[in-house]
Write a protein that holds these residues in place. Structure first.
Motif, short mmCIF file in Angstrom:
data_model
loop_
_atom_site.label_atom_id
_atom_site.label_comp_id
_atom_site.label_asym_id
_atom_site.label_seq_id
_atom_site.Cartn_x
_atom_site.Cartn_y
_atom_site.Cartn_z
N TRP A 132 -19.93 24.51 14.68
CA TRP A 132 -20.28 25.37 13.62
C TRP A 132 -19.41 25.79 12.52
O TRP A 132 -20.11 26.23 11.19
N ILE A 133 -18.48 24.83 12.21
CA ILE A 133 -17.61 25.13 11.50
C ILE A 133 -18.24 23.10 9.84
O ILE A 133 -18.98 24.83 8.63
N ALA A 134 -18.44 22.74 9.63
CA ALA A 134 -20.10 21.90 9.23
C ALA A 134 -21.61 23.38 9.26
O ALA A 134 -21.56 22.89 8.01
N ALA A 135 -21.89 23.05 9.77
CA ALA A 135 -23.39 24.04 9.58
C ALA A 135 -22.80 25.28 8.53
O ALA A 135 -23.28 26.27 7.75
N ILE A 136 -21.40 25.96 8.80
CA ILE A 136 -21.25 27.12 8.44
C ILE A 136 -20.93 26.57 6.57
O ILE A 136 -21.56 27.65 5.84
N CYS A 137 -20.07 25.69 6.54
CA CYS A 137 -19.52 25.10 5.54
C CYS A 137 -21.05 24.70 4.61
O CYS A 137 -21.38 24.41 3.41
#
Length: 329
Positions: A132-137
């Motif tokens: 999810w962090i990768a998607a948000i970034c």
């Protein structure tokens, strides 16, 4: 104010939005209230279903109103930017979650004696957070400014506008998607290897309490194939336009149907589970006969009750039983 026109495209957006919300809620109810998905990593399952459900709650319903008026009807452009970023976040997180589900099955079959250590609940949760962090970034507004989304009129939805930084987004998109695609290919091709057949025989003899794991692996493979099949037409269409610098004509309806074919992947998983998983069908039957349910999350209960008490003991017993046969292989 523009005239309201109810078209077939409007009907499709309504049906798809309702199916995404309803069917993903049913999957969550089956996973939480029954003992289905016993041999599926629920961290990855919940992450994948959540990304699909959020797509049906925060993105697709607004397309219904846009299709009725055949234009962007909301006054704030910032809302379009936010919708575009949310679309990218949910799509990328769903792809990562599906990839980790396949990796989880691969490890469970390939190294069953170390599975509970390699894919423990804390580590799985960390990978979900990373996804999810990768998607948000990738989609974070501060990185690209709040003016890099546009209204995709052909599909009645807002998307990130890649035209101003076309090559950057091609590079970033490749870094996000190619590792996932390669991992999906590797883990799914493993099902057809001789090594898998050898491990499967050992798995079925030693780990009898996880007998449904290999079949769940096959179900994940089907989900991966369907995911690829539903999104490939749209990706090919967009790449074709990019290769011709957007100077070629492509029918408007082609954009709409290809894009919403990809979005429909968010609810097709339900039918795959329904057709291929007897456990899921039994769990769904229990949900519809809710009078016999405890209505408490079985997954949550299992982490704090008897199942968790015997977790270490069962892990050691499984390891001792499997150690000698695995050495002979």
């Amino acid at each position: 104010m523009a005239e309201v026109v109810f078209t077939f495209e409007t009907f499709l957006t309504i049906v798809i939005s309702l199916l995404i919300i309803t069917l993903n809620c049913l999957i969550l109810m089956v996973a939480c209230w029954t003992h289905s998905f016993r041999n599926v990593n629920r961290c990855f399952l919940f992450s994948m279903i959540a990304s699909d459900l959020f797509m049906g709650i925060f993105v697709t319903p607004f397309s219904i109103f846009n299709s009725l008026y055949n234009k962007w009807i909301f006054n704030s452009n910032a809302f379009c930017y936010i919708e575009g970023y949310l679309t990218a976040i949910f799509l990328i997180s769903g792809l990562y979650s599906l990839t980790w589900m396949n990796v989880d099955h691969y490890v469970a079959i390939r190294k069953p004696e170390r599975y509970k250590v390699v894919m423990s609940a804390p580590r799985s949760a960390c990978w979900v957070i990373f996804a999810w962090i990768a998607a948000i970034c990738f989609s974070c507004p501060p990185l690209f400014s709040l003016k890099k989304a546009r209204y995709y009129a052909e599909a009645f939805i807002c998307v990130i506008d890649a035209k101003p930084q076309r090559y950057y987004f091609l590079t970033a998109g490749s870094l996000v998607t190619i590792p996932c695609v390669l991992t999906l290919v590797f883990t799914n091709v493993y099902l057809f290897t001789k090594s898998y057949q050898t491990r499967l025989n050992i798995y079925q003899r030693v780990f009898t309490d996880r007998a449904t794991r290999p079949w769940n692996y096959h179900i994940s493979m089907v989900v991966s194939v369907v995911y690829t099949a539903t999104w490939t037409p749209f990706c090919v269409l967009r790449l074709y336009e990019v290769a011709h610098n957007y100077q070629v004509y492509t029918p408007t309806l082609l954009h709409f149907y290809f894009f919403w074919l990809g979005i429909s992947n968010s609810f097709i998983k339900f039918f795959i589970y329904l057709i291929m998983s007897r456990e899921f069908r039994d769990g769904l039957y229990e949900v519809f006969n809710a009078g016999s349910l405890d209505c408490s999350c079985s997954g949550c209960a299992s982490s704090s009750s008897n199942v968790n008490i015997n977790h270490i003991t069962n892990s050691k017993m499984d390891y001792m039983k499997s150690k000698e046969p695995l050495q002979n292989v």
